[in-house]
Design an enzyme around this catalytic site. Structure first.
Site, mmCIF file in Angstrom:
data_model
loop_
_atom_site.group_PDB
_atom_site.id
_atom_site.type_symbol
_atom_site.label_atom_id
_atom_site.label_comp_id
_atom_site.label_asym_id
_atom_site.label_seq_id
_atom_site.Cartn_x
_atom_site.Cartn_y
_atom_site.Cartn_z
ATOM 1 N N CYS A 99 0.833 -1.195 0.000
ATOM 2 C CA CYS A 99 0.000 0.000 0.000
ATOM 3 C C CYS A 99 0.877 1.257 0.000
ATOM 4 C CB CYS A 99 -0.995 -0.023 1.163
ATOM 5 S SG CYS A 99 -2.335 1.195 0.971
ATOM 6 N N HIS A 189 -3.656 -5.229 0.617
ATOM 7 C CA HIS A 189 -3.157 -5.483 1.969
ATOM 8 C C HIS A 189 -3.161 -6.986 2.279
ATOM 9 C CE1 HIS A 189 -2.875 -1.392 3.713
ATOM 10 N NE2 HIS A 189 -3.838 -1.098 2.850
ATOM 11 N N GLU A 191 -1.738 -8.351 4.641
ATOM 12 C CA GLU A 191 -1.675 -8.505 6.098
ATOM 13 C C GLU A 191 -3.031 -8.338 6.779
ATOM 14 O OE1 GLU A 191 -1.320 -4.016 5.696
ATOM 15 O OE2 GLU A 191 -1.077 -5.824 4.471
#
Length: 247
Positions: A99, A189, A191
């Site tokens: 990002c 993302h 994560e």
């Protein structure tokens, strides 16, 4: 060897209280790999508060996190990372930007990042891979389409000349880029878990509504994204193995 998590921002306070902050998401995903490779140490450097970027040894790798900051605002701590990232790229160290990290890597290597003309992209969306993932050490085993968590107002507007486009979707033509044999960045993302994504969408209800989107529909559409999430463990294994993984 160290795998550095370069922290460039904080999540929303309620997300942190319930799920942890950005660096914890990465450590959680990559920690099991470090447990099986005792020579691999996970370390965190907060680029905003911890001073100069860490000195990188041969064999080290790095992940650059997301942030609520904007690359185009050119904050001093962010600008200081650019020559450090260029040096790591020139040394062929393993790198993964996420990002904000995606946009910062692209800008550091000669591209352009800034506000997306179509506004914010937030929610769980599918990303489509290009033929360039064939044989790629990180993306090569992924399906040609997979779901990913996304939340961003800025994007890579022009990739650097050294970049190959690995992934795109209807909103963003540069969802994943490769800058060398062991250097990548992604707009999505990997994560984020589904609960974290829902937490972000809850904060963005007004902005999304003003943009003509239905935040409740976006929240209802959130799913887990195992293919995207698996990139983090795979990257950690690549660092631990010295980049010698077969694709």
């Amino acid at each position: 060897m160290k795998l550095w998590v370069i922290k460039t921002g904080d999540a929303f306070a309620d997300v942190i209280a319930e799920h942890g902050d950005f660096e914890h998401f990465f450590l959680s995903a990559m920690g099991p790999v470090a447990d099986t490779y005792p020579e691999l140490e996970l370390a965190v450097h907060d680029a905003r508060h911890d001073g100069e970027p860490p000195e990188l040894a041969e064999g080290d790798g790095l992940v650059i996190t997301g942030s609520h900051a904007m690359v185009s605002h050119a904050e001093a701590w962010s600008e200081a990372l650019k020559p450090w990232l260029v040096d790591a790229w020139q040394r062929d160290l393993p790198m993964l930007g996420v990002c904000y990290g995606h946009q910062l890597m692209a800008a550091a290597l000669g591209g352009e990042s800034g506000y997306h003309p179509a506004g914010r992209e937030s929610g769980t969306f599918r990303v489509e891979m290009t033929e360039a993932i064939n044989g790629d050490a990180l993306f090569g085993e992924l399906p040609r389409q997979f779901a990913a968590q996304l939340t961003h107002a800025q994007s890579v507007l022009r990739p650097p000349d050294c970049a190959a486009i690995l992934g795109h979707n209807a909103h963003d033509p540069y969802q994943a880029l490769r800058y060398g044999p062991r250097q990548w960045s992604v707009q999505f993302h990997p994560e984020f878990t589904a609960p974290v994504m829902r937490g972000y969408l809850s904060h963005q209800r007004q902005a999304l509504s003003e943009q003509g989107q239905d935040p409740e529909r976006l929240i209802a559409g959130v799913t887990e994204t195992p293919e995207a999430t698996g990139l983090l463990a795979r990257f950690a294994r690549l660092v631990a193995s010295g980049g010698a993984m077969a694709s």
